[in-house]
Design a protein around this motif. Structure first.
Motif, PDB file in Angstrom:
ATOM      1  N   TYR A 229       0.824  -1.208   0.000  1.00  0.00           N
ATOM      2  CA  TYR A 229       0.000   0.000   0.000  1.00  0.00           C
ATOM      3  C   TYR A 229       0.862   1.263   0.000  1.00  0.00           C
ATOM      4  CZ  TYR A 229      -3.631  -3.338   1.213  1.00  0.00           C
ATOM      5  OH  TYR A 229      -4.501  -4.414   1.195  1.00  0.00           O
ATOM      6  N   ASN A 230       2.104   1.130   0.446  1.00  0.00           N
ATOM      7  CA  ASN A 230       3.018   2.270   0.479  1.00  0.00           C
ATOM      8  C   ASN A 230       3.588   2.610  -0.892  1.00  0.00           C
ATOM      9  OD1 ASN A 230       3.259   3.285   3.199  1.00  0.00           O
ATOM     10  ND2 ASN A 230       4.186   1.333   3.772  1.00  0.00           N
ATOM     11  N   ILE A 231       3.703   1.600  -1.770  1.00  0.00           N
ATOM     12  CA  ILE A 231       4.371   1.765  -3.056  1.00  0.00           C
ATOM     13  C   ILE A 231       3.339   1.772  -4.178  1.00  0.00           C
ATOM     14  CG2 ILE A 231       6.100   0.795  -4.623  1.00  0.00           C
ATOM     15  CD1 ILE A 231       7.383  -0.540  -2.177  1.00  0.00           C
ATOM     16  N   ASP A 232       3.494   2.695  -5.120  1.00  0.00           N
ATOM     17  CA  ASP A 232       2.573   2.737  -6.257  1.00  0.00           C
ATOM     18  C   ASP A 232       2.905   1.629  -7.259  1.00  0.00           C
ATOM     19  OD1 ASP A 232       4.975   3.888  -7.157  1.00  0.00           O
ATOM     20  OD2 ASP A 232       3.947   5.146  -8.606  1.00  0.00           O
ATOM     21  N   PHE A 233       2.001   1.385  -8.214  1.00  0.00           N
ATOM     22  CA  PHE A 233       2.168   0.259  -9.130  1.00  0.00           C
ATOM     23  C   PHE A 233       3.409   0.389 -10.002  1.00  0.00           C
ATOM     24  CE2 PHE A 233       0.586   3.053 -12.338  1.00  0.00           C
ATOM     25  CZ  PHE A 233       0.879   2.481 -13.557  1.00  0.00           C
ATOM     26  N   ALA A 234       3.830   1.630 -10.272  1.00  0.00           N
ATOM     27  CA  ALA A 234       4.995   1.844 -11.129  1.00  0.00           C
ATOM     28  C   ALA A 234       6.289   1.970 -10.337  1.00  0.00           C
ATOM     29  CB  ALA A 234       4.794   3.094 -11.980  1.00  0.00           C
ATOM     30  N   LYS A 235       6.208   1.828  -9.028  1.00  0.00           N
ATOM     31  CA  LYS A 235       7.366   1.921  -8.133  1.00  0.00           C
ATOM     32  C   LYS A 235       8.110   3.241  -8.286  1.00  0.00           C
ATOM     33  CE  LYS A 235       9.628  -1.776  -6.917  1.00  0.00           C
ATOM     34  NZ  LYS A 235      10.466  -3.002  -6.905  1.00  0.00           N
ATOM     35  N   THR A 236       7.360   4.341  -8.270  1.00  0.00           N
ATOM     36  CA  THR A 236       7.973   5.666  -8.354  1.00  0.00           C
ATOM     37  C   THR A 236       7.883   6.428  -7.033  1.00  0.00           C
ATOM     38  OG1 THR A 236       5.947   6.743  -9.136  1.00  0.00           O
ATOM     39  CG2 THR A 236       7.402   5.801 -10.804  1.00  0.00           C
TER      40      THR A 236
ATOM     41  N   SER B 212       3.823   4.163   5.827  1.00  0.00           N
ATOM     42  CA  SER B 212       2.682   3.854   6.680  1.00  0.00           C
ATOM     43  C   SER B 212       2.895   2.513   7.377  1.00  0.00           C
ATOM     44  CB  SER B 212       1.398   3.799   5.850  1.00  0.00           C
ATOM     45  OG  SER B 212       0.299   3.449   6.669  1.00  0.00           O
ATOM     46  N   LYS B 213       2.496   2.481   8.636  1.00  0.00           N
ATOM     47  CA  LYS B 213       2.600   1.246   9.424  1.00  0.00           C
ATOM     48  C   LYS B 213       1.237   0.682   9.769  1.00  0.00           C
ATOM     49  CE  LYS B 213       6.945   2.841  11.449  1.00  0.00           C
ATOM     50  NZ  LYS B 213       7.663   3.234  12.708  1.00  0.00           N
ATOM     51  N   LEU B 214       0.193   1.298   9.187  1.00  0.00           N
ATOM     52  CA  LEU B 214      -1.164   0.858   9.509  1.00  0.00           C
ATOM     53  C   LEU B 214      -2.073   1.044   8.298  1.00  0.00           C
ATOM     54  CD1 LEU B 214      -3.283  -0.101  11.588  1.00  0.00           C
ATOM     55  CD2 LEU B 214      -3.572   2.295  12.250  1.00  0.00           C
ATOM     56  N   VAL B 215      -2.733  -0.052   7.906  1.00  0.00           N
ATOM     57  CA  VAL B 215      -3.704  -0.024   6.809  1.00  0.00           C
ATOM     58  C   VAL B 215      -5.050  -0.480   7.356  1.00  0.00           C
ATOM     59  CG1 VAL B 215      -4.337  -0.953   4.552  1.00  0.00           C
ATOM     60  CG2 VAL B 215      -1.922  -0.530   5.089  1.00  0.00           C
TER      61      VAL B 215
ATOM     62  N   GLY C  17       1.246   9.658  -7.608  1.00  0.00           N
ATOM     63  CA  GLY C  17       1.462   9.462  -6.173  1.00  0.00           C
ATOM     64  C   GLY C  17       0.341   9.953  -5.299  1.00  0.00           C
ATOM     65  N   GLY C  18      -0.859  10.080  -5.852  1.00  0.00           N
ATOM     66  CA  GLY C  18      -1.968  10.617  -5.073  1.00  0.00           C
ATOM     67  C   GLY C  18      -2.576   9.652  -4.086  1.00  0.00           C
ATOM     68  N   SER C  19      -2.371   8.350  -4.281  1.00  0.00           N
ATOM     69  CA  SER C  19      -3.022   7.370  -3.404  1.00  0.00           C
ATOM     70  C   SER C  19      -2.043   6.655  -2.483  1.00  0.00           C
ATOM     71  CB  SER C  19      -3.759   6.326  -4.254  1.00  0.00           C
ATOM     72  OG  SER C  19      -2.862   5.614  -5.082  1.00  0.00           O
ATOM     73  N   ASN C  20      -0.836   7.177  -2.379  1.00  0.00           N
ATOM     74  CA  ASN C  20       0.170   6.575  -1.495  1.00  0.00           C
ATOM     75  C   ASN C  20       0.588   7.566  -0.425  1.00  0.00           C
ATOM     76  OD1 ASN C  20       0.881   5.574  -4.538  1.00  0.00           O
ATOM     77  ND2 ASN C  20       0.936   3.904  -3.069  1.00  0.00           N
ATOM     78  N   PRO C  21       0.838   7.083   0.792  1.00  0.00           N
ATOM     79  CA  PRO C  21       1.279   7.998   1.850  1.00  0.00           C
ATOM     80  C   PRO C  21       2.645   8.576   1.532  1.00  0.00           C
ATOM     81  CG  PRO C  21       1.480   5.709   2.559  1.00  0.00           C
ATOM     82  CD  PRO C  21       0.757   5.675   1.253  1.00  0.00           C
ATOM     83  N   ILE C  22       2.921   9.731   2.099  1.00  0.00           N
ATOM     84  CA  ILE C  22       4.237  10.354   1.960  1.00  0.00           C
ATOM     85  C   ILE C  22       5.091  10.022   3.174  1.00  0.00           C
ATOM     86  CG2 ILE C  22       5.489  12.519   1.627  1.00  0.00           C
ATOM     87  CD1 ILE C  22       3.630  11.654  -0.696  1.00  0.00           C
TER      88      ILE C  22
END
Length: 520
Positions: free
Chosen positions: A79-86, A91-94, A128-133
């Motif tokens: 969940y931390n990494i986007d599909f394109a790995k960019t 995050s430690k909690l989903v 990167g809109g759906s991944n935590p920073i």
């Protein structure tokens, strides 16, 4: 000429590898290493948010149950990494709620405790809109996947935000309806994410964007309040149309939990022409001819340059249906028609191709209405995003441009950036609505290459009176460049809306309006 015409109108009968249009998983670049943390790569400062404690975890466990909560670091990485790995968050909690009420309780608690959250759908975006920073709590909508109502008479579908686009399309086909939205990632993207980013897709030319197709929305604000705008009337001219606030807001104003969608009838006849052309000028002339000759049955018009198609052929082992030239063509087009009368539509498409031949617009082509061949042709276009990831790291830009400037940006980039580490600079996209996808492939991420591309490409697009984002939103990667497509008064109004609806800034921070904390 007659022989040439007959040859070009023959359907491609050679065996070509069938590749399903349904993308069922995430596609990552070939490198095994994780991308660098986004906060480090982009030098971002963490906002004034609380850190998740054991007490917080216990609360969420009591609310959702242990099976709907993820704390394992390895599982969280998905969940931390986007599909394109960019991009990569920490995050430690989903959390995986199953109802609007659970989303309400989660946000109410997080707002009170000042815990930042990152809503996530299918995680198929480019910005990167759906991944935590940092360590924002990821709220995954995947378990909210119920179809609530299908009104066959009016063609209105009501469903939860976690429904997969392909599943909705399959369901609607049983009652001779279809989704107005079609994407290459339809097998994994969720409808809530599509609405949150105002996704466009392959058939916007025919069915328009989601602002016109979404009739109603249910969303949850940062404080846990539900906004019930789930109206299914086609015409409801009473006051502010609040649904539009959430369409394209990228989870920064509220989390969409339900949608009501106007769905068109399933076409009884579908035809596709796959064409090879020598220049982009001829691509434009062919599109102009298609609009005027095919009229009401034209449902899609896609353009791919040679290097884009090479990705599907060379990296994925697919076959080019056009074999008249070993070295291929400089440009390709997919023109699709959708109608109610097969013979009529076939005749119109054949007549269009004949005119294009006589006008010396196309070099080669094939037509088909067979479902397997339709899928294979479309897969050449739709799997480009998958294939390019096998080369390493890719800078992907989703932009809108006036048609006369549509392909210029690719040519300008090739002249501007002559770095030997670059594998390819290619372009493809939805010619019918001016949406170009730019891909710059390199073996791995290089900061100096990124500096050559940005802000140059965005400034160039702005000078051409284009938009820096066509259908994937602003997300995290484009926040610094929002001013190139929106006026200062528009941006200020966005900040005002954010402050009113999310005063503590917990909803998807660092996205769309970065830096948001200083503005609140």
């Amino acid at each position: 000429m007659q022989n040439a015409l007959m040859g070009i109108l023959l359907q491609c009968n050679k065996a070509i590898t069938r590749c399903s249009r349904k993308i069922t998983g995430r596609y990552y670049s070939t490198g095994a290493a994780k991308p660098e943390l986004t906060s480090i790569r982009y030098k971002i400062q963490r906002g004034p948010y609380a850190t998740v404690t054991d007490a917080d975890v216990r609360f969420f466990e009591s609310l959702l149950g242990s099976s709907h909560l993820i704390t394992d670091p390895d599982e969280c990485e998905h969940y931390n990494i986007d599909f394109a790995k960019t991009v990569r968050g920490a995050s430690k909690l989903v959390l995986k709620p199953t109802s609007t009420e659970e989303v309400c309780a989660i946000l109410k608690y997080c707002n009170e405790q000042r815990l930042a959250v990152c809503p996530q759908s299918g995680n198929t975006g480019l910005v990167g809109g759906s991944n935590p920073i940092f360590d924002e709590i990821v709220i995954s909508l995947k378990l909210m996947n119920k179809i609530l109502d299908t009104n066959e008479l009016t063609g209105i579908l009501t469903c939860e935000a976690g429904c997969i686009l392909q599943d909705l399309d399959n369901h609607l086909s049983t009652v001779d309806l279809m989704m107005p939205l079609d994407l290459g990632a339809k097998g994994s993207c969720l409808i809530g994410g599509c609405v949150s980013t105002n996704a466009g897709g392959l058939r916007l030319l025919r069915y328009g964007n989601l602002h016109g197709n979404i009739l109603g929305i249910e969303a949850v604000k940062a404080n846990g309040d539900i906004v019930d705008a789930l109206n299914t009337l086609k015409k409801n001219n009473t006051g502010y149309h609040l649904k539009h606030i959430f369409i394209g807001s990228e989870g920064t104003l509220g989390i969409i939990t339900k949608v009501a969608i106007q769905c068109p009838p399933l076409p009884k006849a579908k035809n596709v022409a796959f064409l090879g052309l020598a220049s982009f000028d001829k691509v434009l002339k062919t599109y102009f001819l298609a609009k005027h000759h095919l009229g009401e049955i034209l449902s899609s018009c896609e353009m791919m340059d040679r290097l884009s198609i090479d990705v599907s052929i060379n990296n994925l082992g697919m076959k080019n249906p056009l074999t008249s030239r070993e070295d291929g063509h400089e440009f390709y087009m997919i023109i699709e028609t959708s109608g109610s009368h097969l013979v009529h539509d076939e005749e119109k498409l054949s007549s269009f191709v004949e005119k294009a031949i006589n006008g010396d617009l196309i070099e080669d082509g094939t037509m088909t209405n067979e479902s397997k061949k339709l899928d294979t042709i479309w897969a050449l276009r739709e799997r480009i995003s998958e294939g390019v990831l096998r080369e390493g790291y890719v800078f992907k830009y989703d932009i809108s441009l006036p048609l006369l400037s549509f392909y210029n940006v690719i040519e300008v980039l090739r002249k501007q950036i002559r770095d030997p580490r670059i594998i390819r600079i290619s372009g493809y996209g939805h010619l019918g609505d001016g949406n170009l996808h730019v891909q710059v492939s390199i073996p791995e991420y290089y900061e100096d290459v990124a500096a050559q591309l940005e802000p140059f490409i965005f400034e160039y697009v702005s000078k051409c009176q284009g938009s820096i984002s066509a259908e994937h939103g602003i997300g995290f990667k484009k926040t610094k460049y929002l001013h190139l497509s929106r006026s200062s008064s528009e941006i200020q109004m966005m900040y005002d809306l954010k402050k009113m609806m999310d005063p503590n800034g917990i909803l998807n921070p660092y996205k769309l309006l970065e830096p948001i904390i200083e503005k609140l």
